[in-house]
Design a protein around this motif. Structure first.
Motif, PDB file in Angstrom:
ATOM      1  N   PHE A 161       4.514   5.369   8.460  1.00  0.00           N
ATOM      2  CA  PHE A 161       4.452   5.933   7.047  1.00  0.00           C
ATOM      3  C   PHE A 161       3.405   6.657   6.731  1.00  0.00           C
ATOM      4  O   PHE A 161       3.639   7.651   5.889  1.00  0.00           O
ATOM      5  CB  PHE A 161       4.570   4.474   6.054  1.00  0.00           C
ATOM      6  CG  PHE A 161       4.750   4.898   4.646  1.00  0.00           C
ATOM      7  CD1 PHE A 161       5.940   5.438   3.861  1.00  0.00           C
ATOM      8  CD2 PHE A 161       3.419   5.566   3.777  1.00  0.00           C
ATOM      9  CE1 PHE A 161       5.903   5.822   2.718  1.00  0.00           C
ATOM     10  CE2 PHE A 161       3.660   5.774   2.583  1.00  0.00           C
ATOM     11  CZ  PHE A 161       4.688   6.189   1.863  1.00  0.00           C
ATOM     12  N   MET A 162       2.137   6.515   7.391  1.00  0.00           N
ATOM     13  CA  MET A 162       0.980   7.275   7.391  1.00  0.00           C
ATOM     14  C   MET A 162       1.448   8.628   7.827  1.00  0.00           C
ATOM     15  O   MET A 162       0.993   9.901   7.261  1.00  0.00           O
ATOM     16  CB  MET A 162      -0.098   6.897   8.100  1.00  0.00           C
ATOM     17  CG  MET A 162      -1.362   7.491   7.773  1.00  0.00           C
ATOM     18  SD  MET A 162      -2.729   6.978   8.514  1.00  0.00           S
ATOM     19  CE  MET A 162      -2.979   5.191   7.387  1.00  0.00           C
ATOM     20  N   LEU A 163       2.160   8.627   9.018  1.00  0.00           N
ATOM     21  CA  LEU A 163       2.584  10.158   9.595  1.00  0.00           C
ATOM     22  C   LEU A 163       3.610  10.585   8.641  1.00  0.00           C
ATOM     23  O   LEU A 163       3.540  12.121   8.251  1.00  0.00           O
ATOM     24  CB  LEU A 163       3.430   9.767  10.830  1.00  0.00           C
ATOM     25  CG  LEU A 163       2.369   9.485  11.909  1.00  0.00           C
ATOM     26  CD1 LEU A 163       3.148   8.674  13.185  1.00  0.00           C
ATOM     27  CD2 LEU A 163       1.706  10.841  12.562  1.00  0.00           C
ATOM     28  N   LEU A 191       7.387   2.089   0.664  1.00  0.00           N
ATOM     29  CA  LEU A 191       6.044   1.435   0.373  1.00  0.00           C
ATOM     30  C   LEU A 191       6.352  -0.249   0.302  1.00  0.00           C
ATOM     31  O   LEU A 191       5.545  -1.023   0.859  1.00  0.00           O
ATOM     32  CB  LEU A 191       5.199   1.969  -0.576  1.00  0.00           C
ATOM     33  CG  LEU A 191       4.631   3.319  -0.337  1.00  0.00           C
ATOM     34  CD1 LEU A 191       3.953   3.709  -1.664  1.00  0.00           C
ATOM     35  CD2 LEU A 191       3.565   3.023   0.554  1.00  0.00           C
ATOM     36  N   ASP A 192       7.346  -0.598  -0.321  1.00  0.00           N
ATOM     37  CA  ASP A 192       7.432  -1.875  -0.847  1.00  0.00           C
ATOM     38  C   ASP A 192       8.044  -2.793   0.535  1.00  0.00           C
ATOM     39  O   ASP A 192       7.962  -3.920   0.380  1.00  0.00           O
ATOM     40  CB  ASP A 192       8.617  -2.062  -1.841  1.00  0.00           C
ATOM     41  CG  ASP A 192       8.161  -1.769  -3.145  1.00  0.00           C
ATOM     42  OD1 ASP A 192       7.063  -1.637  -3.302  1.00  0.00           O
ATOM     43  OD2 ASP A 192       8.986  -1.380  -3.923  1.00  0.00           O
ATOM     44  N   ASN A 193       8.449  -2.140   1.501  1.00  0.00           N
ATOM     45  CA  ASN A 193       9.213  -2.875   2.489  1.00  0.00           C
ATOM     46  C   ASN A 193       8.044  -2.879   4.007  1.00  0.00           C
ATOM     47  O   ASN A 193       8.236  -3.413   5.040  1.00  0.00           O
ATOM     48  CB  ASN A 193      10.189  -2.250   3.086  1.00  0.00           C
ATOM     49  CG  ASN A 193      11.367  -2.212   2.031  1.00  0.00           C
ATOM     50  OD1 ASN A 193      11.608  -3.186   1.468  1.00  0.00           O
ATOM     51  ND2 ASN A 193      12.158  -0.995   1.928  1.00  0.00           N
ATOM     52  N   ILE A 194       6.646  -2.161   3.470  1.00  0.00           N
ATOM     53  CA  ILE A 194       5.791  -2.378   4.961  1.00  0.00           C
ATOM     54  C   ILE A 194       5.194  -3.821   4.795  1.00  0.00           C
ATOM     55  O   ILE A 194       4.606  -4.105   3.879  1.00  0.00           O
ATOM     56  CB  ILE A 194       4.828  -1.323   4.611  1.00  0.00           C
ATOM     57  CG1 ILE A 194       5.228  -0.052   4.681  1.00  0.00           C
ATOM     58  CG2 ILE A 194       3.432  -1.495   5.427  1.00  0.00           C
ATOM     59  CD1 ILE A 194       4.545   1.254   4.295  1.00  0.00           C
ATOM     60  N   GLN A 195       5.265  -4.580   5.910  1.00  0.00           N
ATOM     61  CA  GLN A 195       4.999  -5.887   5.950  1.00  0.00           C
ATOM     62  C   GLN A 195       3.589  -6.084   6.444  1.00  0.00           C
ATOM     63  O   GLN A 195       2.795  -7.038   6.037  1.00  0.00           O
ATOM     64  CB  GLN A 195       5.835  -6.530   6.999  1.00  0.00           C
ATOM     65  CG  GLN A 195       7.201  -6.415   6.809  1.00  0.00           C
ATOM     66  CD  GLN A 195       7.735  -7.146   5.415  1.00  0.00           C
ATOM     67  OE1 GLN A 195       7.173  -8.364   5.113  1.00  0.00           O
ATOM     68  NE2 GLN A 195       8.680  -6.426   4.627  1.00  0.00           N
ATOM     69  N   PHE A 196       2.844  -5.086   7.093  1.00  0.00           N
ATOM     70  CA  PHE A 196       1.573  -5.396   7.483  1.00  0.00           C
ATOM     71  C   PHE A 196       0.817  -3.793   7.200  1.00  0.00           C
ATOM     72  O   PHE A 196       1.421  -2.850   7.680  1.00  0.00           O
ATOM     73  CB  PHE A 196       1.525  -5.703   9.018  1.00  0.00           C
ATOM     74  CG  PHE A 196       0.326  -5.578   9.756  1.00  0.00           C
ATOM     75  CD1 PHE A 196      -0.603  -6.670   9.704  1.00  0.00           C
ATOM     76  CD2 PHE A 196      -0.027  -4.653  10.439  1.00  0.00           C
ATOM     77  CE1 PHE A 196      -1.948  -6.517  10.152  1.00  0.00           C
ATOM     78  CE2 PHE A 196      -1.628  -4.300  10.877  1.00  0.00           C
ATOM     79  CZ  PHE A 196      -2.440  -5.578  10.638  1.00  0.00           C
ATOM     80  N   VAL A 201      -6.155   1.540   2.063  1.00  0.00           N
ATOM     81  CA  VAL A 201      -6.264   2.864   1.407  1.00  0.00           C
ATOM     82  C   VAL A 201      -4.846   3.540   1.774  1.00  0.00           C
ATOM     83  O   VAL A 201      -4.797   4.864   1.269  1.00  0.00           O
ATOM     84  CB  VAL A 201      -7.439   3.544   2.373  1.00  0.00           C
ATOM     85  CG1 VAL A 201      -8.681   3.121   2.068  1.00  0.00           C
ATOM     86  CG2 VAL A 201      -7.031   4.035   3.696  1.00  0.00           C
ATOM     87  N   LEU A 202      -3.977   3.151   2.491  1.00  0.00           N
ATOM     88  CA  LEU A 202      -2.605   3.815   2.515  1.00  0.00           C
ATOM     89  C   LEU A 202      -2.119   3.994   1.371  1.00  0.00           C
ATOM     90  O   LEU A 202      -1.486   5.259   1.003  1.00  0.00           O
ATOM     91  CB  LEU A 202      -1.749   2.838   3.477  1.00  0.00           C
ATOM     92  CG  LEU A 202      -0.264   3.394   3.608  1.00  0.00           C
ATOM     93  CD1 LEU A 202      -0.353   4.570   4.527  1.00  0.00           C
ATOM     94  CD2 LEU A 202       0.652   2.299   4.287  1.00  0.00           C
TER      95      LEU A 202
END
Length: 299
Positions: A161-163, A191-196, A201-202
């Protein structure tokens, strides 16, 4: 390549750490499991559950990840140290140090993990792009780094996601405001599905560029909603360095709304906070403000 049986190797390493900490088996087992269970683990006769392993490593002052890295290879812990330093520097916007660290260390280290390599390549790309202001190169590099692991439309990891959002950021910085706005709005759903999360700061980093895109495309109501929510997030999770940009963007919003009084209040808040928390080599915020002010003068 011969596989590593981590659980056979865990036992002797746990024993070594326990003895280095002058801890008895009874002390290590207390509140976790029986003494005999610890004995069987240390002898490589028993595979601890993930829950017990986490409790044991916590008591020994390490994490399960640290333990597995120590077993994997002698340089694996050095890779972890590099990654820890990178995440510390990204919270300070210290792109110069990130670039120097990676250039110095990447050839020395035995990086076996695809995930670790992707993290290092991600921050090398981001730091190089910001330092050289070559945003078209950055967009091409983002695609190259994502290609081996990411399937378009699937839920990304935090690094993927950062990429993805870096691509949107580079679109914005290369004056493709409409494309950047549409792209960043489209990937917000992930964003809501990022588990870790490697770093909290992401979220503010992403929303700073989405808010900027909203302002550049005159979506002021959206910008206001995102600003208030992201400022609250930063205060809740102590990501204060990102409040500087958010306060400035709030001043920019009031400038668009022709509210000179609120513009001055939030602009001064941004500068005051910058003076309180800036790093000796933190040029990022100064460049950020200079570029945004230039946009205001030409709008």
């Amino acid at each position: 390549m011969e596989g590593i049986n981590y659980y056979i190797k865990i036992g002797p390493y746990i024993k070594e750490l326990r003895e280095k900490n002058n801890m008895t088996k009874s002390q290590l087992a207390d509140g976790i499991c029986s003494i005999s269970y610890i004995t069987r683990i240390e002898n490589g006769e028993r595979c601890p559950t993930s829950v017990i392993l986490r409790q044991i490593t916590n008591k020994l002052g390490i994490t399960p990840e640290y333990l597995f890295r120590a077993i994997e290879s002698p340089t694996s812990l050095q890779v972890k140290d590099l990654l820890d330093q990178i995440f510390t520097d990204i919270e300070k916007h210290n792109f110069k140090n990130i670039y120097k660290l990676i250039i110095k260390k990447e050839k020395e280290l035995d990086i076996r993990s695809i995930h670790d390599m992707q993290i290092i390549e991600t921050f090398k790309c981001i730091s190089t792009t910001f330092l050289n202001e070559n945003y078209h190169w950055g967009m091409d590099e983002v695609k190259n780094i994502l290609a081996p692991t990411y399937i378009e439309g699937s839920n990304p990891t935090d690094i993927e996601f950062m990429l993805l959002f870096s691509y949107g950021c580079f679109l914005l910085l290369s004056d493709q405001q409409e494309k950047a706005y549409a792209y960043l709005k489209n990937i917000e759903k992930y964003l809501d599905n990022i588990q870790f999360l490697h770093t909290r700061v992401l979220f503010p980093a992403f929303y700073i560029f989405l808010i900027a895109a909203c302002l550049d495309t005159s979506n002021f109501k959206e910008a206001s909603l995102y600003l208030n929510a992201t400022i609250d997030y930063c205060k809740k999770y102590n990501t204060y360095s990102y409040l500087r940009e958010l306060y400035f963007l709030k001043s920019e919003l009031f400038d668009h709304l022709n509210n000179d009084k609120e513009f001055t209040i939030w602009y001064n808040k941004a500068l005051m906070l910058h003076e309180l928390i800036k790093n000796s080599d933190d040029e990022y915020f100064d460049v950020f403000i200079k570029n945004r002010l230039k946009k205001l003068k030409t709008s």
